[in-house]
Design a protein around this motif. Structure first.
Motif, PDB file in Angstrom:
ATOM      1  N   GLU A  13      36.812  27.173  -2.187  1.00 31.24           N
ATOM      2  CA  GLU A  13      35.879  26.439  -2.750  1.00 31.24           C
ATOM      3  C   GLU A  13      34.333  26.796  -2.565  1.00 31.24           C
ATOM      4  O   GLU A  13      33.455  27.078  -3.537  1.00 31.24           O
ATOM      5  CB  GLU A  13      35.729  25.089  -2.235  1.00 31.24           C
ATOM      6  CG  GLU A  13      36.880  24.368  -2.380  1.00 31.24           C
ATOM      7  CD  GLU A  13      37.153  22.901  -1.657  1.00 31.24           C
ATOM      8  OE1 GLU A  13      36.102  22.780  -0.661  1.00 31.24           O
ATOM      9  OE2 GLU A  13      38.181  22.030  -1.896  1.00 31.24           O
ATOM     10  N   GLN A  14      34.001  27.601  -1.398  1.00 29.57           N
ATOM     11  CA  GLN A  14      32.775  28.438  -1.153  1.00 29.57           C
ATOM     12  C   GLN A  14      32.681  29.499  -2.198  1.00 29.57           C
ATOM     13  O   GLN A  14      31.634  29.616  -2.732  1.00 29.57           O
ATOM     14  CB  GLN A  14      32.826  28.925   0.350  1.00 29.57           C
ATOM     15  CG  GLN A  14      31.435  29.520   0.712  1.00 29.57           C
ATOM     16  CD  GLN A  14      31.601  29.892   2.125  1.00 29.57           C
ATOM     17  OE1 GLN A  14      32.752  29.972   3.004  1.00 29.57           O
ATOM     18  NE2 GLN A  14      30.385  30.453   2.519  1.00 29.57           N
ATOM     19  N   LEU A  15      33.669  30.227  -2.493  1.00 30.99           N
ATOM     20  CA  LEU A  15      33.521  31.256  -3.515  1.00 30.99           C
ATOM     21  C   LEU A  15      33.483  30.582  -5.040  1.00 30.99           C
ATOM     22  O   LEU A  15      32.406  31.250  -5.797  1.00 30.99           O
ATOM     23  CB  LEU A  15      34.981  32.137  -3.454  1.00 30.99           C
ATOM     24  CG  LEU A  15      35.113  33.070  -2.130  1.00 30.99           C
ATOM     25  CD1 LEU A  15      36.596  33.564  -2.261  1.00 30.99           C
ATOM     26  CD2 LEU A  15      34.241  33.940  -2.047  1.00 30.99           C
ATOM     27  N   ALA A  16      33.807  29.645  -5.048  1.00 34.43           N
ATOM     28  CA  ALA A  16      33.587  28.909  -6.477  1.00 34.43           C
ATOM     29  C   ALA A  16      32.282  28.357  -6.523  1.00 34.43           C
ATOM     30  O   ALA A  16      31.639  28.564  -7.693  1.00 34.43           O
ATOM     31  CB  ALA A  16      34.495  27.503  -6.568  1.00 34.43           C
ATOM     32  N   ARG A  17      31.742  27.805  -5.427  1.00 32.86           N
ATOM     33  CA  ARG A  17      30.368  27.583  -5.547  1.00 32.86           C
ATOM     34  C   ARG A  17      29.333  28.824  -5.623  1.00 32.86           C
ATOM     35  O   ARG A  17      28.272  28.462  -6.309  1.00 32.86           O
ATOM     36  CB  ARG A  17      30.064  26.643  -4.276  1.00 32.86           C
ATOM     37  CG  ARG A  17      30.563  25.162  -3.902  1.00 32.86           C
ATOM     38  CD  ARG A  17      29.876  24.458  -3.071  1.00 32.86           C
ATOM     39  NE  ARG A  17      30.302  25.107  -1.974  1.00 32.86           N
ATOM     40  CZ  ARG A  17      31.219  24.805  -1.015  1.00 32.86           C
ATOM     41  NH1 ARG A  17      32.259  24.016  -1.440  1.00 32.86           N
ATOM     42  NH2 ARG A  17      31.469  25.283   0.148  1.00 32.86           N
ATOM     43  N   GLU A  18      29.611  29.569  -4.972  1.00 36.49           N
ATOM     44  CA  GLU A  18      29.013  30.901  -4.842  1.00 36.49           C
ATOM     45  C   GLU A  18      28.884  31.543  -6.400  1.00 36.49           C
ATOM     46  O   GLU A  18      28.173  31.813  -7.116  1.00 36.49           O
ATOM     47  CB  GLU A  18      29.393  31.984  -3.921  1.00 36.49           C
ATOM     48  CG  GLU A  18      28.650  33.276  -3.883  1.00 36.49           C
ATOM     49  CD  GLU A  18      27.302  32.957  -3.260  1.00 36.49           C
ATOM     50  OE1 GLU A  18      26.398  33.680  -3.248  1.00 36.49           O
ATOM     51  OE2 GLU A  18      27.183  31.943  -2.642  1.00 36.49           O
ATOM     52  N   ARG A  19      30.100  31.384  -7.112  1.00 34.20           N
ATOM     53  CA  ARG A  19      30.095  32.015  -8.355  1.00 34.20           C
ATOM     54  C   ARG A  19      29.458  30.938  -9.413  1.00 34.20           C
ATOM     55  O   ARG A  19      28.629  31.406 -10.265  1.00 34.20           O
ATOM     56  CB  ARG A  19      31.648  32.090  -8.913  1.00 34.20           C
ATOM     57  CG  ARG A  19      32.316  33.212  -8.372  1.00 34.20           C
ATOM     58  CD  ARG A  19      33.546  33.365  -8.983  1.00 34.20           C
ATOM     59  NE  ARG A  19      34.484  32.492  -8.873  1.00 34.20           N
ATOM     60  CZ  ARG A  19      35.453  32.196  -7.892  1.00 34.20           C
ATOM     61  NH1 ARG A  19      35.451  33.381  -7.202  1.00 34.20           N
ATOM     62  NH2 ARG A  19      36.254  31.218  -7.765  1.00 34.20           N
TER      63      ARG A  19
END
Length: 874
Positions: free
Chosen positions: A630-636
Motif C-alpha cells: 500500500e505504501q508503494l502504491a501511495r508513493e506511485r
C-alpha cells in the motif's frame, strides 16, 4: 566461818528438798496424762499410747510404730491410694503389647533414712515386716482388628477380579490421590499410637523420678529437723549449765556480800565483758557466714554468666558461620544468575542488533529502490517534457489504463487477503472452540477432584477435632485428679503443721520442767542413747538389706518385662517403618508420574503456543507486506500526481507564453494601424483566452481519505523471567504488592512467633503488561522466606481476575506452575503466600501432611520434611 557454811548447807538442803518434791509432783501428773491419752507423732503421722515418762524431745518412739522405709513410703502410698481409683484388672492378651498410655501410673515410694530418736526404756513393738512386692500389673491393650483388614483385602480382590470399564484419567487420578491419603492417615495413626506409648513411658519415668525426689527431700528435711533438735538440746544444756553456775555464784556472793562486794562487781564486769565478747564473736561469725554465702553466690553467678556468655559466643559463631555459608551460597547463586542474565541479555542484544541491521538493510534497499525509481522518473519526465505536446493524449490514455489495471489488481489482492483472513479467522474460531471444550473438560475434572479432596479434608479435620476433644477431656480429667491430689496433700500438710505446732507447744511447757532434772540424767541418757542408737542402726541395716534385695529382684523382673516390651515395640516400629517406606515410594512414583504428565502437558501447551506464535508471526508478516504494497502504491500515486502537476504547470506556462506573444503581435499591428485611423480612438484588443489549466482543480499530494494510514511499528521487548512470577488475567487494573518475611531453613522446624510474623518487608516487583492482555508481577531473585502477593482494585472497587503462579519457570527440573483460579478482589486482599526457595504454596494442601487450627491462627506442617508453617489471624 563454820556457822556461815553450816547455814548455807541448810538452805541448800531445803531448796533441794523442795526441788525434789516439785519434780515428783510434776512427773506424777505428766505420767498420769501420758498414760491416759494418745499422742500424735509428726515424723511418722501415727498415734501411740505411752506408759512411761520421756525426759527429752528426742526420745520419741520411732521404731515402735513403723520401720524407716514404711515411714517415708506411707504418706506417698496413702495419698496415691486415696487419689487413684481402683480399677478391675482386665484379662491380659499374650499376643498384643500392653499400651502404657491406658494404665494409670502408680507412684512408688523410696526409702528414707530413719529419725535419730530412741526411747529410754520403752516396750518396743517388733517392726512391721515389709510385704513382698506385687508382681507387674497386667493390663489390657488395644489389639489391631485383623477382620477389617481381611474384609478390605477381600473387597479389593473382588474389585480387581471384576471387569472394569475404560477408566477416566481424572477418576483414576482421584483414586490414586485417595489411596495415598488413606495410607497417609494410617501412617499418621500408627505414629500417634507410638507417640502415645512413648509419652506414657516418659510420664511414668518422670513420676518415678518425682517420687524419688520427694522421698529424698523428706529424708533431708527429717535429717535437718533432727540436727536442729540436737543443736537446740545442746544449747539448752549449755544455758542450764550457765544458769546453774550463775546461781552458785550468786549464792556465794549473797553469803559474802559485805566482804566480796568488790569481787562481785569484778565478776559482773567480767561476765558482761564475756557476754559482749560472745556477742561480738557471734556477730563476726554471722558476718563471716553471710560474706562467705555472698561470695559463693557471686561465684555461682559469675560461673553461670561465663557459661551463658560462652554458649552465646558459640551460638553466635555457629550463626555467623551459617550466615557466611548462606551468603557465599547466595553470592554464588547471584553470580550464576547474573552470568545467566548477562548471557541472556547478550543473546537478546545480538538478536535485536540482527533485527535492527535487517531493518536498516531493508530500509537502505527501499531507499535505493526509491532513488532508482526517482531517477528513472526524472529521466522519463524529461523525455515526456520534450514530447509533451506530441504524446500528451497517448500518455494520458496509457496512464488511465495502467491506473485501472493497478486498481483491479489491488481489488483482486484485497479480495484474496480478505478471503485468507476469513479462512484464518474461521480456523482460529474452530481452534478456540476446541480449546474451550478441552478447558471445560479439564475444569470439570479439576472441580470434581477438588470436591473429593475437600470432602476428604473435611473428614480428616472432623477426625482430628474429635481426637483433640478426646485428648483435651483426658487432659482435663488428669488435671482435675492432680488438683484433687494437691488439695488433699495440702490439707494433710496443714494438719501435720498444726499437730507439730501443738506438739511444740507441749514440748515447750515440758521443757521448763525437764530443765531442773536434766543435769542429773545427762550421763544415764547418754549411755541409753548410745545403746539405743547401736540397736537402731543394726535394725536399720537389716531392714535396708532386706529392702535392697527385694528391690533388686523387682527391678530385675521389671527390666526383663521392659526388654520384652521393647523388642515387641521395635518389631512393630520396624514393620511400620517398612510400610511407611513403601507408602513413601508409592507417593514418589505417583508424584513422578504427575510431574511427567505435567511436563507433557506443558510441552503440548508450549508447542501450541509456538504454533500460535508462528501463525501470528505469519499474519504480521502478511500485514507488513500488505502495508508495504500500500505504501508503494501511495508513493506511485504521489509521483503520478507530481508528474501531472508538473505537466499542468508546463502547459500553463506555454499558454502564458503564447498569450504574451499574441499581445506583442497585436500591439505591433495596432501601432502600424494608428496613422491611418483617427487620433485618440481606442483600439479594441481581444482579451487573451484563459488557459483551461487554470480552471482545473489542483490535485492534493498525500494519502486519499479512503486509504488506510501506515501501521506503526514498535520496539520488540523480550519477555522477563525470574524465580517467582504471578500472572493476572482479566480483572481490569489491579495494583500488585509483594511482602517478604524471612524464614530461614534452619528454623523451619518451629513456627514463627507473632512478633516475627509481623516483620514484613515491602519489595517492588517488576510489573509487565503482555500482548495477551495479562499483567505479570515478577520477583527476579528470591531469598529464604515467605512471599505474600497482595492485590488491590483501583478506585476502591471490586474486580474478578484469574491468577497463576510460576516458580522458577526457566528451570527444567525445579520449575512448576500452580493455577490459583479466579478470585474476586474487593479492596485490598491477599492473593497467595509462597515459601521460597522450595516453592511451597500456602493454598496447596498436597504439600502438607496435617493442619492445626487454634484461636491465634492456622498451622500447617509436613512430617517428612519437618516444615512447620503458621499464619496468624490479622
Amino acid at each position: 566461818m563454820e556457822d556461815y557454811v553450816l547455814l548455807t548447807r541448810k538452805v541448800s538442803r531445803c531448796e533441794i528438798a523442795w526441788s525434789i518434791f516439785g519434780s515428783l509432783a510434776v512427773h506424777s501428773l505428766l505420767f498420769l496424762v501420758l498414760t491416759s491419752s494418745s499422742l500424735f507423732i509428726p515424723q511418722t503421722g501415727t498415734k501411740a499410747r505411752f506408759d512411761i515418762l520421756w525426759f527429752t524431745p528426742s526420745s520419741l518412739p520411732m521404731a515402735a510404730s513403723a520401720t524407716p522405709d514404711e515411714q517415708s513410703a506411707q504418706p506417698l502410698a496413702q495419698s496415691a491410694a486415696e487419689t487413684l481409683p481402683r480399677q478391675p484388672e482386665a484379662p491380659v492378651s499374650m499376643e498384643a503389647p500392653v499400651d502404657a498410655a491406658d494404665v494409670p501410673d502408680e507412684p512408688q515410694a523410696e526409702p528414707a533414712p530413719d529419725a535419730m530418736t530412741v526411747p529410754a526404756s520403752a516396750k518396743t513393738s517388733p517392726p512391721r515386716q515389709n510385704m513382698p512386692p506385687k508382681g507387674p500389673r497386667q493390663t489390657a491393650a488395644l489389639v489391631p482388628d485383623a477382620k477389617e483388614d481381611q474384609e478390605e483385602d477381600d473387597a479389593s480382590a473382588e474389585e480387581e477380579a471384576a471387569p472394569e470399564p475404560q477408566p477416566d484419567p481424572a477418576e483414576q487420578a482421584a483414586r490414586v490421590q485417595e489411596e495415598a491419603e488413606r495410607k497417609r492417615q494410617e501412617a499418621l495413626k500408627e505414629e500417634r499410637q507410638r507417640q502415645a506409648a512413648e509419652d506414657a513411658k516418659r510420664r511414668k519415668a518422670a513420676e518415678k523420678a518425682e517420687a524419688q525426689r520427694k522421698a529424698a527431700e523428706a529424708a533431708q528435711l527429717k535429717a535437718e529437723q533432727e540436727k536442729a533438735a540436737k543443736e537446740k538440746a545442746e544449747q539448752e544444756r549449755l544455758v542450764a549449765e550457765k544458769a546453774r553456775r550463775e546461781k552458785l555464784a550468786l549464792e556465794r556472793e549473797q553469803a559474802a556480800a559485805a566482804k566480796a562486794e568488790l569481787q562481785r562487781r569484778a565478776a559482773e564486769a567480767k561476765r558482761a565483758e564475756q557476754e559482749l565478747r560472745a556477742k561480738r564473736q557471734a556477730e563476726l561469725d554471722r558476718k563471716a557466714a553471710e560474706r562467705s554465702r555472698q561470695d559463693r553466690l557471686s561465684r555461682d553467678r559469675d560461673k553461670a554468666a561465663a557459661e551463658k556468655v560462652e554458649m552465646e559466643r558459640r551460638a553466635a559463631a555457629e550463626r555467623a558461620q551459617q550466615e557466611l555459608q548462606e551468603r557465599m551460597e547466595a553470592e554464588r547463586e547471584r553470580v550464576a544468575l547474573q552470568r545467566a542474565v548477562a548471557e541472556k541479555q547478550a543473546r537478546e542484544r545480538a538478536l535485536l542488533a540482527a533485527e535492527k541491521a535487517e531493518q536498516e538493510r531493508e530500509a537502505a534497499a527501499e531507499r535505493k529502490r526509491e532513488a532508482e525509481l526517482a531517477a528513472q522518473e526524472r529521466r522519463q519526465a524529461e523525455l515526456e517534457k520534450k514530447a509533451a505536446h506530441r504524446a500528451e493524449a497517448e500518455r494520458q490514455a496509457r496512464e488511465r489504463e495502467r491506473l485501472a489495471a493497478e486498481k483491479a489488481e489491488q481489488r483482486r489482492q484485497e479480495a484474496a487477503e480478505k478471503k485468507q483472513v476469513a479462512e484464518q479467522a474461521a480456523q482460529e474460531r474452530k481452534k478456540a472452540e476446541q480449546d474451550k471444550k478441552r478447558a471445560d473438560l479439564e475444569k470439570k475434572a479439576a472441580q470434581r477432584a477438588e470436591a473429593e479432596r475437600l470432602a476428604r479434608e473435611r473428614e480428616q479435620q472432623a477426625a482430628e477435632k474429635a481426637e483433640q476433644r478426646r485428648q483435651a477431656a483426658a487432659e482435663k480429667k488428669k488435671l482435675a485428679e492432680q488438683v484433687a491430689q494437691e488439695k488433699k496433700k495440702a490439707e494433710q500438710e496443714r494438719k501435720r503443721a498444726e499437730q507439730e505446732k501443738k506438739a511444740d507447744q507441749r514440748a515447750e511447757t515440758e521443757k521448763q520442767a525437764r530443765e531442773r532434772e536434766q543435769q542429773a540424767a545427762e550421763k544415764a541418757e547418754q549411755r541409753r542413747q548410745a545403746a539405743a542408737e547401736k540397736k537402731r542402726l543394726a535394725e536399720q541395716a537389716a531392714a535396708e538389706k532386706k529392702n535392697l534385695a527385694q528391690q533388686a529382684a523387682a527391678e530385675k523382673k521389671r527390666l526383663a518385662e521392659q526388654a520384652a516390651q521393647e523388642r515387641k515395640r521395635a518389631e512393630q516400629e520396624k514393620k511400620a517403618a517398612q510400610r511407611a517406606e513403601a507408602e513413601r515410594l508409592a507417593r514418589e512414583r505417583a508424584k513422578l508420574a504427575a510431574q511427567k504428565a505435567e511436563q507433557a502437558r506443558q510441552a503440548a501447551a508450549e508447542k501450541q503456543r509456538a504454533e500460535q506464535q508462528k501463525s501470528k508471526d505469519e499474519l504480521e508478516r502478511v500485514a507488513a507486506e500488505r502495508a508495504r504494497a500500500e505504501q508503494l502504491a501511495r508513493e506511485r500515486e504521489r509521483l503520478a500526481a507530481q508528474k501531472a502537476e508538473e505537466a499542468r504547470q508546463a502547459a500553463a506556462q506555454a499558454a502564458r507564453d503564447r498569450a504574451a506573444a499574441e499581445r506583442t503581435r497585436l500591439a505591433a499591428l495596432a501601432k502600424a494601424a494608428v496613422p491611418g485611423g483617427a487620433a485618440g480612438a481606442p483600439l479594441a484588443v481581444p482579451s487573451p483566452v484563459q488557459p483551461a489549466a487554470k480552471q482545473a482543480p489542483k490535485e492534493t499530494v498525500g494519502p486519499k481519505p479512503s486509504e488506510k494510514p501506515p501501521e506503526e511499528k514498535g520496539i520488540v521487548i523480550p519477555s522477563v523471567h525470574g524465580d517467582l512470577k504471578l500472572v493476572v488475567s482479566g480483572g481490569g487494573d489491579l495494583k500488585l504488592t509483594v511482602l517478604f518475611r524471612e524464614y530461614p531453613k534452619s528454623r523451619r522446624s518451629r513456627p514463627l512467633t507473632r512478633a516475627e510474623a509481623r516483620r514484613e518487608q515491602k519489595i517492588m516487583p517488576v510489573v509487565v503488561k503482555t500482548p495477551e492482555h495479562t499483567k505479570e508481577a515478577i520477583v527476579e531473585k528470591t531469598g529464604e522466606g515467605i512471599y505474600t502477593f497482595v492485590a488491590e482494585a483501583e478506585g476502591g472497587g471490586s474486580a474478578s481476575a484469574g491468577f497463576t503462579v510460576k516458580i522458577k519457570e526457566m528451570s527444567k527440573t525445579a520449575g512448576k506452575t500452580k493455577q490459583l483460579g479466579t478470585k474476586k478482589i474487593s479492596g485490598k486482599a491477599i492473593v497467595t503466600r509462597i515459601l521460597m526457595p522450595e516453592g511451597v504454596v500456602w493454598e496447596d494442601d498436597a504439600a502438607f501432611t496435617g493442619t492445626m487450627q487454634d484461636s491465634e491462627g492456622v498451622t500447617k506442617f509436613n512430617g517428612e520434611s519437618g516444615l512447620v508453617w503458621k499464619e496468624y489471624v490479622q
